[in-house]
Design a protein around this motif. Sequence first.
Motif, PDB file in Angstrom:
ATOM      1  N   GLY A  49      -2.911   0.568 -16.177  1.00 24.24           N
ATOM      2  CA  GLY A  49      -3.759  -0.394 -16.853  1.00 24.24           C
ATOM      3  C   GLY A  49      -5.233  -0.050 -16.767  1.00 24.24           C
ATOM      4  N   ALA A  80       6.312  -3.700 -12.451  1.00 24.43           N
ATOM      5  CA  ALA A  80       5.110  -4.050 -13.213  1.00 24.43           C
ATOM      6  C   ALA A  80       4.102  -4.721 -12.297  1.00 24.43           C
ATOM      7  CB  ALA A  80       5.451  -4.972 -14.371  1.00 24.43           C
ATOM      8  N   THR A 117       2.733  -0.004 -15.010  1.00 22.06           N
ATOM      9  CA  THR A 117       4.186  -0.163 -15.016  1.00 22.06           C
ATOM     10  C   THR A 117       4.900   1.153 -14.730  1.00 22.06           C
ATOM     11  OG1 THR A 117       4.305   0.248 -17.405  1.00 22.06           O
ATOM     12  CG2 THR A 117       4.047  -2.040 -16.698  1.00 22.06           C
ATOM     13  N   ASN A 152       0.800  -6.456 -13.010  1.00 20.98           N
ATOM     14  CA  ASN A 152       0.102  -6.928 -14.197  1.00 20.98           C
ATOM     15  C   ASN A 152      -1.393  -7.107 -13.940  1.00 20.98           C
ATOM     16  OD1 ASN A 152       2.454  -7.103 -15.863  1.00 20.98           O
ATOM     17  ND2 ASN A 152       3.042  -8.932 -14.714  1.00 20.98           N
ATOM     18  N   GLY A 174      -2.261  -3.143 -10.675  1.00 27.16           N
ATOM     19  CA  GLY A 174      -2.746  -3.521 -11.996  1.00 27.16           C
ATOM     20  C   GLY A 174      -4.260  -3.512 -12.063  1.00 27.16           C
ATOM     21  N   GLY A 214      -3.380 -11.039 -11.485  1.00 26.09           N
ATOM     22  CA  GLY A 214      -2.148 -10.587 -12.121  1.00 26.09           C
ATOM     23  C   GLY A 214      -0.936 -10.752 -11.224  1.00 26.09           C
ATOM     24  N   ASN A 220      -1.879  -3.769 -17.683  1.00 26.38           N
ATOM     25  CA  ASN A 220      -0.727  -3.707 -16.777  1.00 26.38           C
ATOM     26  C   ASN A 220      -0.413  -2.272 -16.375  1.00 26.38           C
ATOM     27  OD1 ASN A 220      -0.515  -6.466 -17.298  1.00 26.38           O
ATOM     28  ND2 ASN A 220       1.018  -6.173 -18.903  1.00 26.38           N
TER      29      ASN A 220
END
Length: 266
Positions: free
Chosen positions: A65, A89, A79, A91, A23, A110, A77
């Motif tokens: 992200g 994911a 993913t 984040n 992320g 994250g 994020n």
Amino acid sequence: IVLRSAYTYTPSINCTAVVTLIGAGASGYAIANYNIYRCAGGGAGGVCQSELSLTAGTSYTFAVGAGGTGNGTAGGNTTLTGSDITDMAANGGAAPSLSGGTSALTIAGGTATGGNICNFAGGGSIINSGVTHGAGGGGACGFFEAGLSSTQTSNSGVAGAGIQTFPTNLIANGDIFIEGTGGSSGSSQYVDGYNYAVAGDGSFGCGGGGAYVSTNRTNSNGYVYGGDGGTGGGGGGAVGYNANASYNISASPGQGGDGIVLIEFV
């Protein structure tokens, strides 16, 4: 294969891949010419990894992200979704905000979900209780455990967090891992009528340093720049403080590092 932007992959044959998602990091926070004068850095992005069996003709969608830009912006994020896999994911890191007083403050990294090999939260930026002024560094990504945080324990700028030392029991097939380092802190300097502080940028996965200027000079300008996070790392905070209201200073936070996708076919 390295992906730095959104992509949809549809394999032509059945295959197996190890997919790592990172992320994005959040940007730090910056403040100058104000009576609240402590700011944290940004949180780092989470990291998740899976070994996946991919099916011919099935579409797998990646999103990557973007790092936080400007003052205190969360990271995006990263993913992966598909009809026959567990969605993954990694984040983005949380954004910091302006903080007065002396209470402890924690900006989180994250989270990560869906990995069948690992799911590690990113490191954050911590200001310990009792610290009254200064600038925190950005957090680092976690590749072998939860990411490390940059912790401010005194009234100063703080270096960004680095990556953990690679565990010797995980070294295999002659692979080499170089330990990443966080950006250096930026401390107050005075040259030719300017007070300034410039923090260092983080390397891959690492946080940018925090930069801090404190002075009571008159008739002088200045600037303070937080360090940028490396890929996935949080940006550093930036604080310029002067007891004399006539002082003019500019402050810019470090930017968060963009996320990334790493794919290895096995």
